[in-house]
Write a protein that holds these residues in place. Structure first.
Motif: not given
Length: 291
Positions: A51, A53-54, A59-65
């Motif tokens: 989070a 990194q987002v 980082l994109e939040d979709t990548q995190r998810s």
């Protein structure tokens, strides 16, 4: 053999960091810890780190998810039976690592690679306690794993070339830079770094300078990003002592003798940031030198 599923034993700072980068690279990660509470906390920490990194735009939040969906808690060691690569990331204690391998080897796929994240212990000696020394590697990540680009690859005397090549390809897929080290105590990074930290502790012990003066001198005089005593607290003083003891025992040279002050701090339970006190006291708003 294509590595698709990675098992990680140890959900602390190192194990969590390795799980973090593996999931972002698209691997399915099974994270195990003997302590169920530490496993739950480890996964929450990974999510928090992603989070951040987002929030910083890395980082994109979709990548995190998507990455978090790939990290699965393995509550029992048996849950790791089907992994292609198992990485031991437990504390720097040879007896603990041997016990993990004794429990893990009978349930692993015979073709699976077994790796250790040890920062100092002989790969050959650890491999010899397993049922697959030819499929055993040292894959030493640097802390904090998501930020540090380097990984040391260390072969034991029995490690086959195909195992090394598979480990090399795996590390490169994580967008890390590899350095290959021979199987000598503490390898490359810690063979150089820890004696410097130990000498800084001797400098404090002998009264040459205070905690603040030593760290300031090395930050501003040698352009180090953090002082050696601050770095020791970050690594963990118990880990620093373990590595120095491996160097001292393995190389039989008095220049590697752990500083008595380091031993005292560990005996006191002042292990650095993780314990709230080390060469600095972290219990207030700002770290305060303890000497």
């Amino acid at each position: 053999m294509a590595i698709k599923t990675v098992g990680i034993i140890g959900a602390g700072q190192m194990g969590g960091g390795i799980a973090h980068v593996c999931a972002l690279a698209g691997y399915t990660v099974l994270l195990h810890d003997a302590d169920a509470e530490r496993l739950e906390k480890g996964i929450a920490t990974i999510n928090g780190n992603m989070a951040r990194q987002v929030a910083s735009g890395k980082l994109e939040d979709t990548q995190r998810s998507e990455a978090m969906k790939k990290i699965l808690p393995a509550k029992a060691m048996e849950d790791l039976a089907g992994v292609d690569l198992a990485i031991e990331a437990a504390t720097e204690d040879e007896d603990i690592k041997r016990k993990i391998f004794a429990s893990l080897c009978p349930i692993l796929n015979p073709e699976a690679i077994l790796a250790t994240n040890t920062s100092s212990i002989s790969i050959t000696r650890l491999a010899a306690t397993t049922d697959r020394p030819e499929r055993f590697m040292g894959i030493h990540f640097m802390n904090p794993v998501p930020l540090m680009k380097l990984v040391e690859l260390v072969r034991g005397i029995a490690t086959e070339e195909v195992t090394f090549k598979e480990a090399q390809a795996f590390v490169q897929s994580l967008d890390k830079t590899i350095t290959v080290a021979e199987d000598f105590p503490a390898f490359i990074v810690n063979r150089i770094l820890l004696p410097m930290i130990n000498e800084a502790i001797y400098t404090l012990y002998e009264g040459v300078g205070s905690v603040d003066s030593i760290d300031t001198a090395m930050r501003l005089g040698a352009n180090h990003p953090m002082g050696p005593l601050q770095l020791a607290d970050f690594i963990g003083l118990d880990t620093c002592l373990s590595i120095m003891q491996v160097l001292y025992d393995g190389l039989s040279d008095s220049k590697y003798r752990p500083c008595p002050l380091l031993v005292k701090y560990v005996e006191a339970g002042w292990l650095g940031r993780k314990a709230g006190r080390g060469f600095y006291d972290y219990r207030g708003d700002e770290p305060v030198p303890t000497r």
